[in-house]
Every structure is written in C-alpha cells, then in structure tokens.
Scaffold this motif. Structure first.
Motif, mmCIF file in Angstrom:
data_model
loop_
_atom_site.group_PDB
_atom_site.id
_atom_site.type_symbol
_atom_site.label_atom_id
_atom_site.label_comp_id
_atom_site.label_asym_id
_atom_site.label_seq_id
_atom_site.Cartn_x
_atom_site.Cartn_y
_atom_site.Cartn_z
ATOM 1 N N TYR A 214 -36.263 -20.378 -36.159
ATOM 2 C CA TYR A 214 -35.328 -21.146 -35.326
ATOM 3 C C TYR A 214 -34.302 -21.853 -36.196
ATOM 4 C CZ TYR A 214 -39.235 -20.778 -32.023
ATOM 5 O OH TYR A 214 -40.239 -20.312 -31.225
ATOM 6 N N CYS A 215 -33.123 -22.045 -35.649
ATOM 7 C CA CYS A 215 -32.182 -22.966 -36.281
ATOM 8 C C CYS A 215 -31.358 -23.614 -35.174
ATOM 9 C CB CYS A 215 -31.297 -22.271 -37.304
ATOM 10 S SG CYS A 215 -30.079 -21.245 -36.568
ATOM 11 N N TYR A 216 -30.600 -24.631 -35.528
ATOM 12 C CA TYR A 216 -29.813 -25.339 -34.523
ATOM 13 C C TYR A 216 -28.340 -25.026 -34.749
ATOM 14 C CZ TYR A 216 -29.049 -28.791 -30.927
ATOM 15 O OH TYR A 216 -28.716 -29.393 -29.734
ATOM 16 N N ALA B 247 -26.482 -21.566 -34.766
ATOM 17 C CA ALA B 247 -26.711 -20.540 -35.788
ATOM 18 C C ALA B 247 -25.451 -20.055 -36.501
ATOM 19 C CB ALA B 247 -27.416 -19.347 -35.158
ATOM 20 N N ASN C 152 -25.893 -17.702 -39.637
ATOM 21 C CA ASN C 152 -25.574 -16.275 -39.474
ATOM 22 C C ASN C 152 -24.500 -15.830 -40.459
ATOM 23 O OD1 ASN C 152 -27.416 -16.127 -37.474
ATOM 24 N ND2 ASN C 152 -25.963 -16.031 -35.783
ATOM 25 N N ASP D 288 -31.527 -19.349 -31.671
ATOM 26 C CA ASP D 288 -30.602 -20.475 -31.818
ATOM 27 C C ASP D 288 -30.971 -21.529 -30.762
ATOM 28 O OD1 ASP D 288 -28.583 -22.294 -32.002
ATOM 29 O OD2 ASP D 288 -26.948 -20.834 -31.918
#
Ligand code: SF4
Length: 504
Positions: free
Chosen positions: A378-380, A382, A386, A415
C-alpha cells in the motif's frame, strides 16, 4: 530609464506569479518578515547561484584571441537598487562582456518595475548588445528527440556561439516574466535573446524571449485585487495572519474552496460560505456546513472499505527533487525496514538501493504466495511511487521493467488515497496530514514538509546523523499513518458523519 519610485514599490517578476494580492500586502506591510521556511531555502538558492557565477569566464581562452580585452563586472547584491542600477548601466555603456548581479528599473505599461538580472552576457559576435541570463533552481529544459534548443556552456557565455541540442524548454511562468522584464528594460542594449541556467549548472539554454513578452504585458495590465482570496500558496505566505481575519470577516467562499475551485459557485453568485450553505446544492453545501462546524471529514458512503490481505506492506518513498529516489521505506505491521542511500542519487548507489528494495518486496510477495497467503503493498497517493518505480526500473538493470509494470497494474499494489477519495470528502483536502488526526495518528516530527525534507536530505548527504534519523523517522511515520488510515476505513470510519447527516 531609471526611476525615482522607492524600492519597496517597484514590482518584481515574483510579484506577478500566483497571488496578485500579495503585492498589495507587500506594499502596505513592508515590515512583515519572511517566514523561517523561506529563509531556510535561501542558502540552497545562493549555493546554486554561486556555483554558476563561479563557472563564468574571467578571460578569453586560447583560440578566442587572448590579446583582446575581456571585461567582467561583478556587482554586489548587498548594494541598494539605485547603486546597482547605476553600476549596471555604466557597465553596459562601457561594453563589459559579462555583468553579474545587474539591476535595471523602469516603467512598463505604467507599472514601475525592477529586474534583478543574474547575468548579462554581451553578444559573442562583439556587438554591444546583451542577453539576460537567469539562474533557476529547477530544471529548465528536458531532453527531446523532436525539439531543438540553442545552448552555450556557462563557462563560455559571451565567448562562444550557441549550438543547437535536442531539448525542450520546461515552462515556468516566473522564468518567462524574469526574462521578459530584463529584455524590455535593456532597451537598445537588448540582443533579442535570453537564456536560463537550471539544475544543470553547466549549460545556459537560450529561450526565444519574444514569446514571454505578451504574457508579461497582460499580467502588468491586470488590476491588482482589492481583497485576498485563499489559494494553496496562502499556507506558506507570510501575509496569512493578515489575510485570514479579512477572509473570515468577508466569510469568503475561498476559505472552503480555495483557488479556482470556487469559480463555478462565484459565477452563480455564491461568494460567501453562508450563501453556499443556504443554496442547499448537495455535497458543496454539506462541505461548507461541515467547515463551519469544524468537522474536517465527511463520509460519502455509509460503509467504508479498503482491500486487505494476509501479508500487508505499507510503503513510502522519498525522492530528492527530480533527481532520484533515495529512500524506500516499508512497514509490515511490526518492523519498519528502510532502504536508503545517503550517497548521490542518479547512479550506482541509487541503483543498488532500489535493487535491494525491489528484491526484498518481491521475495515477500513470493513467500506469501508459497504459503498460500494473499499479499498487498500500500501507499498513499501513488503518483510519486509509481513514477520512481517505473523510472528506476527503466534507468537501472536492478529490476525487471516488465515485472514493475505488472506489479503497479496489479491488485496487489493499492493506492489508499484513491479509496479515501472515493469514500470520504475533507473540508481541507484528504492529504495524509489531514487524515492523521482524524484517524488518531500523530507524527513524531510535525514540521517536515516537502521543502524541509529537501534541506534535510542535503544535510543527510553531508553526513548529518540527526538529519538522517529525522528523515527515517518521518518516513516511518508516513508508512504507519497509511496503515492507520487503512484500518480506519476497515473499521467504517468511526465518528465521521455522513454527508447526508450534515447537508443543510
Ligand atoms: S496569504 Fe494568501 S491571499 Fe494573502 S497575500 Fe498571501 S497568498 Fe495572497
């Protein structure tokens, strides 16, 4: 062309970009000091300028006709505008080949303006005309296979004719204004060309100055607003303590919808927060009502969710400007594992670091799969991750480009921000820092924004252990905050009212 107008009332290129009301505040409140953040930025800007100025020629080289005179005039930026202008004009008249830290003032379209010109380079053919050259702290050009730009090595300014190279100018409004102002104030001394030196300090890219003139004229002719309007840049503006009370007094709609986001409401005659609440037009009115009631976030849906997995990794990446990614932080719910390089990015160290990160991530994924478990990273927001995932795979051989693309497109790369945005709405956006307090997460250091992190990265590069620790701590907290937001969505966003509950 000199002007008797006081220095404070002269309009600079920086006054013409972004908030135009700031000029009115600058004139009315000249004593408001710059914010610490902008002072902290100054050494970096100065270092960039110093690097360029020190690379400029001081004499002719063999082959330039060494016997011929070469004059370089370095002015002291600490002098007053009037002194600098007088010295600049006399250096121009004397035909100096290079003038650094020049200043010209004058009146354009009825506005008293000043141009601080990093370098004035006399035309290489010997004509007594000059090209303004501005030093910028961002990238001013990018490589291109279709477009061509003329370029001169900075150490050959005023000596060598420019040569075409495959590059395209990157558009920065402020650069255009700076060059056009300088060009117009040069009057008969103007060569008709102008140049920019960006992050690549060794090259001056020539810009066709003509195309910058009309936008400058239009901006100079635009009326200065009588009242403030909240914009994104208010958050880092020294005049905010003056503008905020005025905006509140006016109950201006920009308090809720800053910048152009309020345009359609204003077109409909809704200029105040209250008028938007009273208009009862669904979500916008609910957001205005929530803002009025100090409710930071609302739910769009009754039940919030986010994809979960047996093995979950939260990831946050830190990049240094647009030069490279130096930190890939990971958190598996128990252990924070940073992959960091404190060496220069863009080469073998960044490659090795990215390779280690990617190998670790893929081995975690493979292990989960071998154990029959589901996996998600997961990321906040993206966008940055990316970009650097793809760019790193493309630049370095340490990861398979196809594998990286496949991973980004897969359900295993989530995301969290995209899920937040679909299900929640915030009165001050939905950034991780906004959601942190809502989900009960606190950052150990709460003053590291993008700007500060650039300064910390520079200190960390030079071996500052506390800067390194702070960057890691901050990155770890971002990973943990992402996890906290996910858990909050899984729990149904407790305590967050539904839009329909607050809609007037
Ligand atoms: S606080 Fe905002 S509105 Fe006021 S001068 Fe600064 S940028 Fe403009």
């Amino acid at each position: 062309m000199g002007s008797a107008v006081s220095e404070i009332h002269l309009v600079r290129a920086s006054d013409l970009v972004g908030c135009r009301y700031r000029l009115r505040q600058r004139h009315t409140h000249p004593d408001v000091p710059p914010l610490p953040e902008s002072l902290a930025r100054q050494p970096q800007i100065d270092a960039g300028r110093a690097a360029v100025l020190s690379s400029l020629p001081v004499k002719r080289a063999l082959g330039d006709g060494r016997g011929k005179v070469f004059t370089r005039v370095d002015l002291d930026p600490a002098d007053t505008v009037a002194e600098l202008e007088a010295r600049t004009r006399s250096a121009l008249k004397a035909g100096a080949h290079l003038i650094t830290n020049g200043v010209l003032t004058g009146r354009i379209e009825g506005v008293d303006v000043v141009a601080e010109i990093d370098i004035l380079a006399r035309t290489e053919t010997g004509t007594k005309t000059y090209m303004p050259v501005m030093i910028s702290n961002h990238r001013v050009a990018r490589a291109s296979t279709s477009a061509k730009l003329d370029v001169v090595p900075t150490h050959r300014l005023s000596l060598s004719a420019p040569l075409p190279t495959g590059a395209k100018l990157r558009h920065h409004t402020s650069d255009g204004y700076r060059l056009a102002l300088a060009h117009l104030l040069l009057g008969d001394f103007a060569d008709g060309r102008a140049a920019l030196v960006g992050q690549d300090r060794s090259r001056a890219y020539l810009a066709p100055v003509e195309r910058f003139i009309q936008p400058l004229i239009e901006t100079l002719n635009a009326p200065i607003p009588m009242e403030p309007r909240r914009l994104k840049q208010c958050a880092s503006c020294r005049f905010w303590p003056l503008c905020e009370p005025r905006l509140e007094e006016m109950d201006d709609i920009s308090l809720v919808f800053p910048g152009g986001r309020a345009d359609s409401y204003r077109d409909a005659g809704l200029d105040t927060v209250q008028s938007l609440i009273d208009a009862r037009i669904g979500e916008p009115s609910a957001i205005a009502r929530a803002w009025r009631d100090n409710i930071p976030v609302l739910k769009r849906v009754p039940v919030t969710t986010v994809p979960r997995a047996d093995v979950e990794i939260d990831i946050d990446m830190e990049a240094y400007l647009d030069q490279g990614a130096y930190l890939w932080g990971t958190f598996d719910g128990e252990t924070y594992r940073p992959f960091a390089t404190w060496d220069e990015v863009g080469g073998e160290w960044e490659e090795a670091n990215f390779g280690d990160f990617w190998e670790w991530l893929m081995s975690e994924r493979a292990r989960a799969s071998a154990e029959g478990k589901t996996f998600a990273a997961y990321c906040y927001a993206a966008g940055g991750e990316n970009h650097w995932l793809k760019s790193s795979a493309k630049r370095f051989g340490s990861a398979d480009e196809e594998q990286v693309r496949e991973f980004i497109a897969s359900d295993e790369w989530v995301d969290v921000f995209a899920h937040v945005r679909r299900q929640l709405v915030g009165t001050d956006g939905l950034g991780l820092k906004v959601l942190g307090p809502v989900v009960g997460f606190e950052w150990e250091d709460d003053d590291v924004d993008g700007e500060r992190s650039v300064a910390l990265r520079r200190a960390a590069r030079l071996g500052d252990a506390s800067a390194r620790e702070m960057l890691l701590r901050y990155n770890e907290d971002d990973c943990r905050a992402t996890r906290a937001v996910r858990q909050f969505l899984t729990d149904g966003a407790p305590g967050v009212p539904l839009i329909s509950d607050v809609a007037p």
